[in-house]
Write a protein that holds these residues in place. Structure first.
Motif, short mmCIF file in Angstrom:
data_model
loop_
_atom_site.label_atom_id
_atom_site.label_comp_id
_atom_site.label_asym_id
_atom_site.label_seq_id
_atom_site.Cartn_x
_atom_site.Cartn_y
_atom_site.Cartn_z
N LEU A 56 35.66 42.51 43.23
CA LEU A 56 34.52 42.48 42.52
C LEU A 56 33.34 41.51 43.34
O LEU A 56 32.30 41.67 42.93
CB LEU A 56 34.83 41.80 41.11
CG LEU A 56 35.94 42.90 40.49
CD1 LEU A 56 36.33 42.22 39.01
CD2 LEU A 56 35.22 44.04 39.90
N ILE A 57 33.86 40.43 44.03
CA ILE A 57 32.96 39.72 44.51
C ILE A 57 32.65 40.12 46.14
O ILE A 57 33.42 39.83 46.89
CB ILE A 57 33.19 38.19 44.37
CG1 ILE A 57 33.71 37.89 42.91
CG2 ILE A 57 32.45 37.34 45.09
CD1 ILE A 57 34.26 36.39 42.93
N SER A 62 27.92 44.08 44.11
CA SER A 62 29.24 43.51 43.52
C SER A 62 30.06 44.60 42.94
O SER A 62 29.47 45.68 42.69
CB SER A 62 29.02 42.69 42.51
OG SER A 62 28.76 43.34 41.06
N PHE A 64 31.34 45.22 40.27
CA PHE A 64 30.95 45.59 38.67
C PHE A 64 29.62 46.19 38.88
O PHE A 64 29.62 47.49 38.34
CB PHE A 64 30.38 44.23 38.00
CG PHE A 64 31.65 43.21 37.37
CD1 PHE A 64 32.60 43.68 36.55
CD2 PHE A 64 31.64 41.82 37.97
CE1 PHE A 64 33.71 43.05 36.15
CE2 PHE A 64 32.69 41.31 37.37
CZ PHE A 64 33.63 41.82 36.67
N SER A 85 40.78 41.56 42.65
CA SER A 85 39.86 40.28 42.86
C SER A 85 40.35 39.03 42.74
O SER A 85 41.56 38.80 42.27
CB SER A 85 38.91 40.39 41.57
OG SER A 85 38.00 39.54 41.60
N LEU A 87 38.85 37.15 40.62
CA LEU A 87 38.39 36.75 38.98
C LEU A 87 39.49 37.09 38.31
O LEU A 87 40.14 38.39 38.17
CB LEU A 87 37.27 37.86 38.71
CG LEU A 87 36.04 37.26 39.63
CD1 LEU A 87 34.74 38.32 39.19
CD2 LEU A 87 35.39 36.07 39.45
N GLN A 89 39.59 35.80 34.63
CA GLN A 89 39.29 35.88 33.47
C GLN A 89 39.37 36.90 32.71
O GLN A 89 39.15 38.01 33.23
CB GLN A 89 38.00 35.14 33.21
CG GLN A 89 37.62 33.95 34.10
CD GLN A 89 38.25 32.78 33.61
OE1 GLN A 89 39.61 32.86 33.56
NE2 GLN A 89 37.64 31.65 33.31
N GLU A 91 37.53 38.15 30.20
CA GLU A 91 36.28 38.82 30.22
C GLU A 91 36.10 39.74 31.33
O GLU A 91 35.59 40.66 31.25
CB GLU A 91 35.17 37.88 29.78
CG GLU A 91 34.92 36.69 30.44
CD GLU A 91 35.67 35.46 30.03
OE1 GLU A 91 35.46 34.09 30.58
OE2 GLU A 91 36.56 35.51 29.40
N ASP A 92 36.32 39.14 32.57
CA ASP A 92 36.12 39.83 33.70
C ASP A 92 37.05 41.16 33.76
O ASP A 92 36.62 42.20 34.14
CB ASP A 92 36.43 39.16 34.99
CG ASP A 92 35.50 38.01 35.25
OD1 ASP A 92 34.40 38.13 34.97
OD2 ASP A 92 36.00 36.84 35.70
N HIS A 95 35.65 43.68 31.25
CA HIS A 95 34.53 44.39 31.60
C HIS A 95 34.65 45.32 32.67
O HIS A 95 34.26 46.58 32.67
CB HIS A 95 33.50 43.24 32.20
CG HIS A 95 32.18 43.74 32.48
ND1 HIS A 95 31.68 44.50 31.56
CD2 HIS A 95 31.45 43.59 33.83
CE1 HIS A 95 30.24 44.74 32.40
NE2 HIS A 95 30.09 44.17 33.60
N ALA A 96 35.50 45.07 33.61
CA ALA A 96 36.03 45.97 34.69
C ALA A 96 36.51 47.17 34.08
O ALA A 96 36.28 48.40 34.39
CB ALA A 96 36.75 45.39 35.70
N TYR A 104 44.06 46.46 37.21
CA TYR A 104 43.38 45.19 37.76
C TYR A 104 44.34 44.08 38.23
O TYR A 104 45.45 43.87 37.51
CB TYR A 104 42.46 44.44 36.36
CG TYR A 104 41.46 43.55 36.69
CD1 TYR A 104 40.20 43.64 36.71
CD2 TYR A 104 42.02 42.06 37.23
CE1 TYR A 104 39.26 42.68 36.82
CE2 TYR A 104 41.18 41.13 37.59
CZ TYR A 104 39.78 41.60 37.34
OH TYR A 104 38.93 40.56 37.50
#
Length: 127
Positions: A56-57, A62, A64, A85, A87, A89, A91-92, A95-96, A104
């Motif tokens: 993701l980063i 990105s 996202f 990733s 990440l 969290q 929320e991440d 979102h993905a 994930y």
């Protein structure tokens, strides 16, 4: 003759990308590596992967942003995407997944074997 499964690895960590590629090669997958999101978008058009492993980063675009662009493109939105990733969290992750990611994984809590298993499951031909 069975179709060769193609995996696109979009990961800006060259060491991790090389590890994933080596394991995928060993498993018989055809693998391409890219190191930023824009390269990943460009590679989609010529490589047509069966599965995408996406960080993701990344620079340029990105993960996202990559997902946002591919999720609205009928040519690409059916390709399963596995997020790998740093990440972690909620929320991440949400979102993905809203943008179409099938799986994930947080790098610190995931082994390459786990990623390989999911790739194999996503690429099995449905009879």
């Amino acid at each position: 003759m069975p179709e060769v499964m193609k995996v696109l690895i979009a990961e800006d960590d060259h060491f991790l990308s090389a590890l994933l590629k080596a394991r995928m090669d060993k498993e018989g997958f055809e693998v391409r590596q890219v190191f930023d999101g824009q390269e990943a978008l460009d590679m989609l058009k010529e490589f047509h992967p069966t599965v995408i492993i996406l960080d993701l980063i990344m620079p340029t675009l990105s993960g996202f942003e990559f997902l946002e662009q591919t999720s609205i493109d009928p040519q690409f939105n059916q390709i399963p995407v596995i997020i790998l990733s740093n990440l972690g969290q909620d929320e991440d992750i949400q979102h993905a997944k809203q943008l179409g990611a099938k799986e994930y994984f947080v790098k610190a809590r995931t082994s390459i074997d786990q990623v390989i298993t999911v790739v194999k499951n996503l690429t099995q031909v449905k009879v």
